[in-house]
Write an enzyme that holds these catalytic residues in place. Structure first.
Site, PDB file in Angstrom:
ATOM      1  N   SER A  78       6.497  -2.433 -39.000  1.00 55.72           N
ATOM      2  CA  SER A  78       7.654  -2.839 -38.214  1.00 55.72           C
ATOM      3  C   SER A  78       8.196  -1.582 -37.560  1.00 55.72           C
ATOM      4  O   SER A  78       8.384  -0.554 -38.230  1.00 55.72           O
ATOM      5  CB  SER A  78       8.706  -3.505 -39.097  1.00 55.72           C
ATOM      6  N   GLU A  79       8.436  -1.643 -36.251  1.00 53.35           N
ATOM      7  CA  GLU A  79       8.671  -0.418 -35.490  1.00 53.35           C
ATOM      8  C   GLU A  79       9.976   0.294 -35.825  1.00 53.35           C
ATOM      9  O   GLU A  79      10.174   1.432 -35.429  1.00 53.35           O
ATOM     10  CB  GLU A  79       8.576  -0.687 -33.984  1.00 53.35           C
ATOM     11  N   ASN A  80      10.863  -0.372 -36.577  1.00 54.79           N
ATOM     12  CA  ASN A  80      12.072   0.340 -36.993  1.00 54.79           C
ATOM     13  C   ASN A  80      11.789   1.326 -38.127  1.00 54.79           C
ATOM     14  O   ASN A  80      12.689   2.067 -38.524  1.00 54.79           O
ATOM     15  CB  ASN A  80      13.170  -0.643 -37.405  1.00 54.79           C
TER      16      ASN A  80
END
Lengths: 233, 233
Positions: B61-63
């Site tokens: 997840s890019e966060n």
């Protein structure tokens, strides 16, 4: 050891003025500098430019600054979940510069690391690339993006020490490390401030050199935006 | 490392014309052993529910998390552990957390094997539009532009037509682009298609859907070669 500790948010934010550009860590409401935001609201300074991935929600995070009309411009990748934001944007009160999330992070890291600009494939062929230099490397097209320039960076960590070293927890890390050292003055607020020597140097995420002022924050609300849970069966 | 179940559903829900879960189930077949996968918001998130149990996959997840697990049990949610949709999540053994610049380094540097995301429009040359409708409130591109500009393997999950029955598979996108020439495969409620130099190559039909149905629903060039098999779900 070079001490970076200040007593509280009030002391940590000395020198902030109307019209300045601030970087604020956080993804959604996760890992946001709650104490610095509260102090900015208290100070009532206006015409701020905020570099922040998101813009908070109506009654929390950067939404608190929006309510008071303190923000002139937002530089973000995603700004949903905030009605007041939408209202100010559509009425023209608030200027918004949308930037791809990876580019936003890299524009912070470039500022921290002394790069004036960098090439990224993100946004090539889209309106994000309009007016920007493009260049081909190995058959692929890239867009030149410039490093941010900011007066203050407000970051939030889990633990920190007197030397300004920081350790984050979970996905509350997000933009905070890239913004540390990316502005003229970096203010770190931490949930737990420890004496120098308490943190294992092997485990430090952000070395203290990137932090000018550190304080222990208080009353962390750590609001959850989307509480998604499984029922026990 | 293994897959996980977010919601439960039965196979009987999948009959003719796939629903969102049917699309997710078909896309899950594209997820191979050893893949690092980034899932977008919406239908792509559902893909995790259908990945085979006997292969090892890690979701990014890019966060700032790799090795994302299912939602936490009630009472175990942690405000510091969320996904890019700002939902509370858990992590699986082998997981890691990292900052946003590192996260997009994984994406831009093509270390993530597969990106699955939604779209408003896809063109036969592989262009994608999924972030902005002129005249409507624009929330931002988030990480979508970085993802589509960098990933080698991009699968789009979407309905074949929009709410008023207009094709979303076009000769050229009409909405502002997210990326150019980047989509490799599309899975819709009607078909599986590959983007080729000749146009949308029809690979598979949804159960009970015939080639003419797909032709009718596709505005862009549809390439039909030989007998088109029905999806095996």
């Amino acid at each position: 050891m070079i001490r970076k500790t200040v007593t509280d948010a009030r002391e940590a934010l000395q020198g902030v003025e109307d019209g300045m550009t601030f970087m604020l860590g956080g993804f959604g409401l996760c890992g946001i500098p709650e104490n610095a935001i509260a102090e900015l609201v208290r100070l009532g300074i206006t015409d701020i430019t905020c570099i922040s991935n998101n813009a908070g929600v109506d009654d929390f995070g950067l939404g608190l600054l929006l309510q008071k009309h303190q923000i002139k411009k937002m530089i973000s990748s995603y700004v949903g979940e905030n009605d007041e934001f939408e209202r100010q944007m559509l009425s023209g009160e608030l200027e918004v510069e949308l930037t791809p999330q990876g580019t936003l992070a890299e524009k912070c890291r470039a500022a921290q690391a002394g790069f004036p600009a960098f090439y990224t494939p993100a946004g090539y062929g889209t309106e994000v690339a309009q007016g920007k230099e493009t260049r081909e490397f190995n058959g692929k097209m890239y867009v030149l993006e410039e490093a941010f320039e900011a007066d203050f960076a407000f970051v939030k960590a889990w633990k920190g020490d007197e030397a300004g070293n920081l350790i984050f927890k979970g996905t509350a890390r997000n933009f905070n490390p890239c913004m540390s050292g990316a502005a003229n003055i970096t203010v770190a607020e931490v949930e737990e401030l420890l004496p120098a020597g308490s943190l294992d140097p092997n485990q430090i995420h952000v070395p203290g050199i990137f932090v000018q002022r550190i304080f222990q924050g208080e009353h962390y609300e750590k609001r959850i935006e989307q509480r998604t849970v499984l029922k026990r069966t | 490392m293994a897959n996980f179940q977010i919601s439960s559903l039965s196979d009987s829900q999948i009959n003719t014309m796939l629903d969102k879960n049917g699309i997710a189930k078909r896309i899950a077949q594209e997820v191979k052993d050893g893949y690092y996968v980034n899932l977008g918001i919406g239908i792509p998130t559902l893909v995790a529910n259908f990945v085979r149990n006997d292969i090892n996959v890690e979701f990014q997840s890019e966060n700032g998390v790799l090795g994302m697990g299912p939602f936490p049990y009630e009472g175990e949610e942690d405000a510091d552990i969320i996904n890019a949709g700002k939902q509370t999540i858990t992590t699986l053994p082998g997981a890691s957390f990292f900052d946003s610049a590192t996260s997009f380094g994984m994406i831009r540097g093509q270390h993530v094997d597969l990106t699955i995301l939604g779209a408003m429009e896809v063109a036969e040359n592989g262009d994608i539009a999924n972030w902005k409708i002129p005249g409507k409130m624009v929330k931002g591109m988030g990480g979508a532009m970085d993802l589509v500009a960098s990933a080698e393997n991009i699968i789009v999950a979407m309905m074949h037509t929009n709410k008023v029955g207009k094709s979303k598979l076009l000769k050229r996108c009409t909405l502002p682009l997210t990326g150019v020439g980047c989509v490799t495969k599309i899975v819709t409620n009607l078909a599986v298609l590959e983007v080729t130099s000749k146009g949308f190559m029809l690979l598979e039909r949804a159960p009970g859907v015939n080639v003419d149905d797909i032709k009718m629903a596709t505005e862009g060039t549809l390439v039909v070669e030989g007998n088109i098999p029905e999806m095996a779900l």
